[in-house]
Design an enzyme around this catalytic site. Sequence first.
Site: not given
Ligand code: COA
Length: 323
Positions: A115, A250, A280
């Site tokens: 990215c 980004h 993204n």
């Molecule tokens: N829909 C519903 N629930 C979802 C889901 C979705 N699309 N994706 C994950 N979950 C669930 C998980 O399974 C988890 O459930 P559990 O508690 O029963 O295990 C819960 O939601 C929390 O998951 P978690 O991964 O801890 O959520 P989060 O608050 O960290 O949010 C992201 C997840 C991916 C949105 C967040 O971590 C994020 O944005 N990270 C940065 C990603 C990024 O920018 N990547 C690219 C960089 S170049």
Amino acid sequence: MTHIRSILAGVGGYLPERVLTNDELARTLETSDAWITERTGIRQRHIAGPKETAAFMGTEAARTALADAGAAPAEVDAIILATSTPDQAFPATALRVQAALGVPGGFGFDLSAACAGFIYALSVADGLIRAGQVRGVLVIGSEVYSRILNWQDRGTCVLFGDGAGAVFLRAGEGSGTDRGILSTHLHAQGTQGDILYVDGAVGRPDRSGHLVMNGREVFRHAVTRLAEAVDEALAANGLTRGDVDWLVPHQANLRIIDAMGRKLGLPAERIVVTVDRHANTSAASVPLALAEAWHDGRIRRGDLVLLEALGGGLTWGSALVRM
Ligand code: COA
């Protein structure tokens, strides 16, 4: 005293026609529009059709950037194309673009920095121009992440989309904070390679080839590293946060973007946001956002624009540009 400067002479973007909304995803995946919107700000993403490869979309974005600059293909001395989803292992996607545009000579190559790829490519291009090696460079970010996503993994597949963005850089003269690229800063931390990666490639066909991510860890690194990158860019130019007219970050997650806006003390209307509509698009996200705000007249000649990105690698960096 004036020096050779890389001027952003033209900007362009391309998005596939097909739009995939959160509600459509929720029909086949255990997720919801509310969950995706609350956590990320994403409402929809564009998905490439069979003909919309990285080369095809990169060519279209580059065509717009050249037209915007009033530049002929013969002015292009080099093409640097950032992608993690090339059409082929070789030739480089950049050279498919060279052929499609009718660029008669020069050189080109692909660059892999996930990215942060566009920031890396911009930095390399700027170095080549400052060194006097080239005068016109197409810098492109083009990605079809829809082809490397595990569509059963709701933790990743809802976050990404396809598209391409491009700028045409032309050698000019400048000093101080005049028009052009003022600085670029690149960073990488290979020890964090396992928090965001694609599990496979041509050299490892035994693997799935799907994107894998520890979202929480990536989020934590993004907020810290990008905040450092903002400070670094300003300090290197003897500027303060009040000097920045626009932040073009980004587009991974609205919460990360908001954190950077607060860091810069910029009001929301001075931050270009496309993540709600594009999701993204990896290396394409920064030039696509820049293209949107440039062509709709928000960003104008003379504005000071800070670009930043972080991606798998980890890779991250910034570019400060006077438009
Ligand atoms: N829909 C519903 N629930 C979802 C889901 C979705 N699309 N994706 C994950 N979950 C669930 C998980 O399974 C988890 O459930 P559990 O508690 O029963 O295990 C819960 O939601 C929390 O998951 P978690 O991964 O801890 O959520 P989060 O608050 O960290 O949010 C992201 C997840 C991916 C949105 C967040 O971590 C994020 O944005 N990270 C940065 C990603 C990024 O920018 N990547 C690219 C960089 S170049």
